[in-house]
Scaffold this motif. Structure first.
Motif, short mmCIF file in Angstrom:
data_model
loop_
_atom_site.label_atom_id
_atom_site.label_comp_id
_atom_site.label_asym_id
_atom_site.label_seq_id
_atom_site.Cartn_x
_atom_site.Cartn_y
_atom_site.Cartn_z
N MET A 1 0.84 -1.18 0.00
CA MET A 1 0.00 0.00 0.00
C MET A 1 0.89 1.24 0.00
SD MET A 1 -2.89 1.21 2.59
CE MET A 1 -3.80 -0.12 1.88
N ARG A 2 0.47 2.20 -0.81
CA ARG A 2 1.28 3.42 -0.94
C ARG A 2 0.33 4.60 -0.94
NH1 ARG A 2 6.29 4.78 -3.56
NH2 ARG A 2 6.11 6.72 -4.74
N ILE A 3 0.48 5.49 0.01
CA ILE A 3 -0.40 6.66 0.04
C ILE A 3 0.44 7.94 0.01
CG2 ILE A 3 -2.25 5.45 1.28
CD1 ILE A 3 -1.40 7.15 3.71
N LEU B 1 0.52 2.18 12.59
CA LEU B 1 1.93 2.27 13.02
C LEU B 1 2.86 2.31 11.81
CD1 LEU B 1 3.71 2.06 15.64
CD2 LEU B 1 3.77 -0.38 15.23
N ASP B 2 2.60 1.43 10.83
CA ASP B 2 3.48 1.36 9.66
C ASP B 2 3.37 2.60 8.78
OD1 ASP B 2 4.37 -1.06 10.52
OD2 ASP B 2 3.16 -2.25 9.15
N LEU B 3 2.15 3.15 8.68
CA LEU B 3 1.96 4.32 7.82
C LEU B 3 2.24 5.62 8.55
CD1 LEU B 3 -1.30 3.26 5.94
CD2 LEU B 3 0.96 3.50 4.93
N GLY B 4 2.34 5.56 9.89
CA GLY B 4 2.56 6.78 10.68
C GLY B 4 1.33 7.67 10.68
N ASP C 1 4.98 13.59 0.57
CA ASP C 1 5.04 12.74 1.76
C ASP C 1 4.38 11.42 1.43
OD1 ASP C 1 5.16 11.63 4.22
OD2 ASP C 1 4.00 13.18 5.26
N ILE C 2 5.17 10.49 0.91
CA ILE C 2 4.68 9.18 0.49
C ILE C 2 4.89 8.20 1.64
CG2 ILE C 2 4.93 7.33 -1.22
CD1 ILE C 2 4.11 9.85 -2.57
N ARG C 3 3.87 7.44 1.96
CA ARG C 3 3.98 6.41 3.01
C ARG C 3 3.67 5.05 2.39
NH1 ARG C 3 2.69 9.33 7.95
NH2 ARG C 3 3.43 11.45 7.55
N GLU C 4 4.44 4.04 2.76
CA GLU C 4 4.21 2.68 2.24
C GLU C 4 4.10 1.69 3.40
OE1 GLU C 4 6.16 2.16 -2.06
OE2 GLU C 4 7.62 2.71 -0.54
N ALA D 1 7.29 0.03 16.89
CA ALA D 1 8.11 0.59 15.81
C ALA D 1 7.55 0.07 14.49
CB ALA D 1 9.57 0.14 15.96
N PRO D 2 7.59 0.90 13.44
CA PRO D 2 7.03 0.45 12.15
C PRO D 2 7.80 -0.73 11.58
CG PRO D 2 8.21 2.53 11.92
CD PRO D 2 8.14 2.25 13.37
N ARG D 3 7.08 -1.53 10.75
CA ARG D 3 7.72 -2.67 10.08
C ARG D 3 8.59 -2.14 8.96
NH1 ARG D 3 2.99 -6.70 8.39
NH2 ARG D 3 1.73 -4.84 8.68
N ARG E 1 11.13 9.07 7.72
CA ARG E 1 9.70 9.08 8.04
C ARG E 1 9.23 10.52 8.20
NH1 ARG E 1 6.59 4.89 10.12
NH2 ARG E 1 4.98 5.37 11.65
N ASP F 1 5.56 13.90 16.17
CA ASP F 1 4.34 13.78 15.37
C ASP F 1 3.25 13.18 16.25
OD1 ASP F 1 2.32 13.33 13.60
OD2 ASP F 1 3.55 12.31 12.09
N ASP G 1 1.25 10.27 14.74
CA ASP G 1 1.97 9.03 14.47
C ASP G 1 1.96 8.17 15.74
OD1 ASP G 1 3.74 7.02 13.86
OD2 ASP G 1 5.21 8.34 12.90
#
Lengths: 123, 221
Positions: free
Chosen positions: A1-3, A42-45, B3-6, B94-96, B162, B174, B177
């Motif tokens: 997933m990518r946002i 958690l993973d996406l913050g 700001d891309i999040r995966e 903590a994030p994966r 991040r 944050d 977060d």
């Protein structure tokens, strides 16, 4: 997933849209357990509420079952009969989107192949 | 700035490295050392050396009391508990990322090294310094191996920054977060997310542990 948090669409909608695409295309099969709200947030913050909103939307559409212990589980979902006028409504939305792309300079051939690819992926 | 999040949508099924036995290992080492100390209790001299100068001569001693003799084990127990807490924190808060499994293994290895070094200090004290040289050689080799592993992992791990907007210099803040630990912007490792209310309390606790251990060590002399 990518946002993309800078995109116009809110984060919860991007999550819901991408999950729906994965569900419709069969990438996520019935019975599959998804990351819990806490894990994905958690993973996406992102705030838990953002992810929970996306999951609730998909649960309301009949794709997911939400349980406190097991998290989100993919349901077997029959494709519903579209209500009257639904095809026309989507055709108008598609036409608007295509016009936007053409106005931005995207060639018609590129749109055609992108559309064909998307239909193949989701069929 | 974009700001891309995966993230993966699959469940996080990762466990702590080493399994239950691997996690219990450092505590078993400390417990075995405590039993060994108890078995040799009546043979111990009135004063036990706990520090040696560069020539290998003892220059600090503790009295023959349970608190004094077992001080290295208490120190080891504190360090092992701290590193176990760090592993649990990394696993659950903590994030994966690609860095997380490496970091968990590294912290577990550090826990074993800390337990070994503390048991070794006790053994050196009880044997009047005879085991000091092997202890120093093995502890030094272990530390060097850990450092080398960290450098190799840091080079292998892809760099991820991040939420670029949340950095205030070296600090990450944050409030949206939920992560307690986030990968550092520069260098290898994790830093606290000071937008998480737990981060302030954890920082105070981390600063308090060495101060308490120093106080304990000084009062035992």
């Amino acid at each position: 997933m990518r946002i993309d948090l800078e995109a116009a669409a809110p984060a919860w909608r991007q999550i819901a849209d991408q999950l729906r695409a994965a569900l419709v295309s069969g990438q996520l099969r019935p019975g599959a357990q998804l990351a819990s709200v806490r894990e994905l947030a958690l993973d996406l913050g992102l705030n838990h509420n953002t992810v929970a909103e996306a999951y609730r939307q998909l649960a309301a559409e009949g794709f997911l079952q939400l349980e406190r212990r097991t998290g989100a589980v993919v349901l077997e979902r029959k494709s519903p009969r579209p209500p009257a006028g639904e095809q026309e409504r989507f055709a108008v939305r598609l036409r608007t989107l295509l016009a936007e792309a053409r106005a931005a300079g995207v060639p018609a051939s590129a749109l055609q192949s992108a559309l064909r690819r998307a239909v193949e992926e989701l069929s | 700035m974009s700001d891309i999040r995966e993230a993966s949508v699959e469940r996080d099924t990762a466990r702590l490295p080493g399994g239950a036995l691997g996690q219990v290992g450092p505590f078993l080492m400390l417990a075995a050392s405590a039993l060994w100390l108890r078995a040799r209790w009546d043979d111990l001299p009135a004063r036990l050396p706990v520090h040696w100068n560069w020539r290998g001569e003892p220059d600090r001693f503790v009295s023959h009391t349970a608190a004094g003799a077992a001080m290295p084990l208490f120190l080891g127990l504190g360090l092992c508990l701290l590193m176990l807490a760090m592993q649990l924190g990394l696993r659950h808060a903590a994030p994966r990322t690609a860095m997380r499994p490496f970091s968990l293994r590294l912290v577990l290895a550090g826990e074993y090294l800390a337990a070994f070094a503390c048991c070794g200090v006790l053994a050196a004290a009880v044997t009047a310094g005879r085991l000091l040289v092997p202890l120093l050689v093995l502890s030094g080799a272990g530390t060097a191996a850990l450092l080398a592993s960290t450098i190799v992992m840091a080079r292998k791990t892809p760099r991820e920054v991040r939420n670029p907007a949340a950095w205030r210099g070296l600090f990450y803040v944050d409030r949206d977060d939920p992560a307690l630990f986030v990968p550092k912007r520069r260098g290898y490792g994790y830093t606290f997310n000071y937008g998480n209310p737990m981060a302030g309390a954890m920082t105070v606790a981390l600063l308090a542990v060495p101060l308490m251990l120093a106080f304990f060590a000084l009062s035992a002399r």
